[in-house]
Design a protein around this motif. Structure first.
Motif, PDB file in Angstrom:
ATOM      1  N   GLN A  97       0.818  -1.058   0.108  1.00  0.00           N
ATOM      2  CA  GLN A  97      -0.029  -0.114  -0.023  1.00  0.00           C
ATOM      3  C   GLN A  97       0.827   1.316   0.096  1.00  0.00           C
ATOM      4  N   THR A 131      -2.973   3.594  -3.570  1.00  0.00           N
ATOM      5  CA  THR A 131      -2.862   2.493  -4.086  1.00  0.00           C
ATOM      6  C   THR A 131      -2.547   0.995  -3.333  1.00  0.00           C
ATOM      7  N   CYS A 132      -2.838   0.119  -3.796  1.00  0.00           N
ATOM      8  CA  CYS A 132      -2.620  -1.235  -3.422  1.00  0.00           C
ATOM      9  C   CYS A 132      -2.494  -2.409  -4.536  1.00  0.00           C
ATOM     10  N   SER A 133      -1.432  -2.979  -4.232  1.00  0.00           N
ATOM     11  CA  SER A 133      -0.937  -3.905  -5.164  1.00  0.00           C
ATOM     12  C   SER A 133      -0.821  -5.434  -4.541  1.00  0.00           C
ATOM     13  N   ARG A 190     -10.929  -1.674 -10.464  1.00  0.00           N
ATOM     14  CA  ARG A 190     -10.153  -3.176 -10.432  1.00  0.00           C
ATOM     15  C   ARG A 190     -10.131  -3.542 -11.794  1.00  0.00           C
ATOM     16  N   GLU A 229      -6.839  -4.377 -13.298  1.00  0.00           N
ATOM     17  CA  GLU A 229      -6.006  -5.466 -13.430  1.00  0.00           C
ATOM     18  C   GLU A 229      -6.293  -6.307 -12.130  1.00  0.00           C
ATOM     19  N   ARG A 279      -3.855  -7.363 -10.179  1.00  0.00           N
ATOM     20  CA  ARG A 279      -3.168  -6.967  -8.886  1.00  0.00           C
ATOM     21  C   ARG A 279      -3.401  -5.600  -8.133  1.00  0.00           C
ATOM     22  N   ASN A 280      -4.170  -4.906  -8.751  1.00  0.00           N
ATOM     23  CA  ASN A 280      -4.163  -3.500  -8.323  1.00  0.00           C
ATOM     24  C   ASN A 280      -5.563  -3.324  -7.896  1.00  0.00           C
ATOM     25  N   PRO A 305      -6.993   0.134  -6.402  1.00  0.00           N
ATOM     26  CA  PRO A 305      -6.896   1.650  -5.687  1.00  0.00           C
ATOM     27  C   PRO A 305      -8.092   1.869  -5.022  1.00  0.00           C
ATOM     28  N   CYS A 322      -5.510  -2.214   2.986  1.00  0.00           N
ATOM     29  CA  CYS A 322      -5.988  -3.191   1.809  1.00  0.00           C
ATOM     30  C   CYS A 322      -5.588  -4.896   2.189  1.00  0.00           C
TER      31      CYS A 322
END
Lengths: 112, 111
Positions: free
Chosen positions: A6, A22-24, A68, A70, A72-73, A75, A91
């Motif tokens: 994050q 952001t979150c991945s 959403r 992608e 992996r991400n 936000p 997240c």
């Protein structure tokens, strides 16, 4: 190393100024979610996503948006932040039904 | 709907004391049960889990037994350390991707 990342860790902003947290995740998990943590209230879910382009409201979605695009991400977007959104945000991702959640390190947001 | 109730804190103990944090739940079917721990300044991480009745989850000296007859999943540790000071969350996952969390119990351990 399996992780949820994050950014930022700390954020101070003013009322009405749009922001994105952001979150991945690097585990190819389908399920991702956002929580806020407030003293005395524990963790409350804001939004969750079962897969790409599939999102749904949690318990406290008002004032937040997610996307959403992608896998992996995931936000978290606050289009017009207000002081009552001052909180600690997490997240999380999950690999399967009834599996454990992997949490990010958190984002401490202050809205002045 | 599903719910988790855990004892309110803070729980304050001296080092080497015995710890119990109570957790009871309401759910349909056969949920999986979890304890998560949140150390200061960090995110939550899984401490232990149990997936069916009478299962015992254990990790780092902590234990919890899935008791279906009493709908409970109490967390115990025989001898706490200062480094165990954290917030502990009980949670359940009832066959979907949407977990239910308790409000958390703060543990403070003094030397």
């Amino acid at each position: 190393e399996a992780q949820v990342t994050q950014n930022p860790r700390y954020l101070i902003t003013v009322t009405g100024k749009k922001l994105t947290v952001t979150c991945s995740q690097n585990m190819n998990h389908e399920y991702m979610s956002w929580y806020r943590q407030d003293p005395g209230l524990g963790l409350r879910q804001i939004y969750y996503s079962m897969n790409v382009e599939v999102t749904d409201k949690g318990d406290v979605p008002e004032g937040y948006k997610v996307s959403r695009k992608e896998k992996r991400n995931f936000p978290l977007i606050l289009e017009s932040p207000s002081p009552n959104q001052t909180s600690l945000y997490f997240c999380a991702s999950q690999g399967g039904v009834n599996e454990k959640l992997f949490f990010g390190s958190g984002t401490q947001l202050s809205v002045l | 709907g599903n719910s988790v109730t855990q004892m309110e804190g803070p729980v304050t103990l001296s080092e080497e004391a015995f710890l119990t944090i109570n957790c009871t739940y309401t759910a349909t079917g056969y949920p999986s049960l979890f304890w998560y721990v949140q150390y200061p300044g960090e995110g939550l991480q899984l401490l232990l889990k149990a997936t069916k009745a009478d299962d015992k989850g254990s990790n780092k000296g902590f234990e919890a037994t899935y008791r279906k007859e009493t709908t409970s999943f109490h967390l115990e540790k025989g001898s706490v350390q200062v480094s165990d000071s954290a917030v502990y969350f009980c949670a359940l996952s009832g066959g979907s991707y949407i977990p239910t969390f308790g409000r958390g119990t703060s543990l403070i351990v003094h030397p």
